[in-house]
Enzyme design. Sequence first.
Site, PDB file in Angstrom:
ATOM      1  N   LYS A   1       0.878  -1.169   0.000  1.00 64.34           N
ATOM      2  CA  LYS A   1       0.000   0.000   0.000  1.00 64.34           C
ATOM      3  C   LYS A   1       0.922   1.228   0.000  1.00 64.34           C
ATOM      4  CE  LYS A   1      -4.245   1.697   2.132  1.00 64.34           C
ATOM      5  NZ  LYS A   1      -4.996   1.928   0.906  1.00 64.34           N
TER       6      LYS A   1
HETATM    7  N1  PMP Z   1      -7.471  -1.821  -3.236  1.00 64.39           N
HETATM    8  C1  PMP Z   1      -6.952  -0.589  -3.117  1.00 64.39           C
HETATM    9  C2  PMP Z   1      -6.190   0.006  -4.248  1.00 64.39           C
HETATM   10  C3  PMP Z   1      -7.139   0.123  -1.916  1.00 64.39           C
HETATM   11  O1  PMP Z   1      -6.627   1.354  -1.785  1.00 64.39           O
HETATM   12  C4  PMP Z   1      -7.893  -0.452  -0.872  1.00 64.39           C
HETATM   13  C5  PMP Z   1      -8.114   0.312   0.401  1.00 64.39           C
HETATM   14  N2  PMP Z   1      -7.082   0.111   1.315  1.00 64.39           N
HETATM   15  C6  PMP Z   1      -8.401  -1.742  -1.049  1.00 64.39           C
HETATM   16  C7  PMP Z   1      -8.170  -2.400  -2.249  1.00 64.39           C
HETATM   17  C8  PMP Z   1      -9.177  -2.428   0.046  1.00 64.39           C
HETATM   18  O2  PMP Z   1      -8.302  -2.827   1.056  1.00 64.39           O
HETATM   19  P1  PMP Z   1      -8.789  -2.945   2.581  1.00 64.39           P
HETATM   20  O3  PMP Z   1      -9.978  -3.819   2.575  1.00 64.39           O
HETATM   21  O4  PMP Z   1      -7.616  -3.553   3.262  1.00 64.39           O
HETATM   22  O5  PMP Z   1      -9.100  -1.572   3.045  1.00 64.39           O
END
Ligand code: PMP
Length: 317
Positions: A159
């Site tokens: 991320k």
């Molecule tokens: N994909 C992307 C590109 C994101 O930014 C997010 C948000 N964090 C997600 C998927 C979903 O991830 P999560 O469920 O861990 O928030």
Amino acid sequence: MKLIPTEVIWFDGKLVPWDEARIHVLSHTLHYGGGVFEGMRAYKTPRGPGIVRLKDHMKRMVDSCRIIGMDLPYDVDTLCHAVVQTVSRNKLEEGYIRPLAFRGYSQLGVDPTGTPLSVIIAAWPLGGYFGEEAREKGIRVGVSSWRRMAPDTHPALAKAVGNYLNSQMIKLEARRHGYDDGIALDVEGYISEASGANIFLVREGEIWTPDVGSSILRGITRACVIKLAKEMGRVVREERIPRSALYDNDEVFLTGSAAEVTAVTEIDGRKIGNGTFGPIARSLRDAYIDIVRGKVEDRFGWMTILPAAKQKAPAGA
Ligand code: PMP
């Protein structure tokens, strides 16, 4: 997400007033995008504010740092403690929590070696990510002309701050076309994810979602939904999925810490199912929300519950 200032921001071990959490304009991350972040929610529960999968988010943050070669000066437990401190000190009953690790001020040039690392954690109130109405009605999306990054370009599983230029291009294009969000394909044309959420398709009772080889972020809400779907006895397939499968299914929904479980009711002008929040998506949304809001037992150990914030005594009491 509109920023609603709270009292303090955790900044390298200190809680500093919201308005004083500042950095130099020549900070490295601002110029070259090398940083990692997290996004999670706290919900009001009957026992106090509950943070969803805190340790898993902090583990992903540490993993993201490893992937991009950043030596984070804090371990998972320290970060978890800092998040708890931030939410408590701000007396936040529910909202969004944003930890960020970034490279600071000392030198510029793409080589980040030797730049000082900093971590901040901020938290503020947040309602529906796509607006309050979308929580019930769902959203309209279009397939983006911007692809997700190839697996040997940007590290999609991290991320990382720099990855979000791709997300911004997807979102800006979607908004220009009048959609709530865009769905990106991977470099080979398979379905990847939305600008900030994972995608699921439902067809004849089976649930499909792109695998980790499809340039997705390994979403934590995605993992929650897979777990809940399997608990309900549903088949869940993590596979490469061609674009055409976006249009011939019964339900589509997105998952994310901010996005929660949001139905997609229209893609590229084609109605999905009967154009409403489908029954399987709804059952998964309800099961997820019931846990995070503490309406049912936290049977998977997802929640970190904080002591309820002390209410101020009424004047004259
Ligand atoms: N994909 C992307 C590109 C994101 O930014 C997010 C948000 N964090 C997600 C998927 C979903 O991830 P999560 O469920 O861990 O928030």
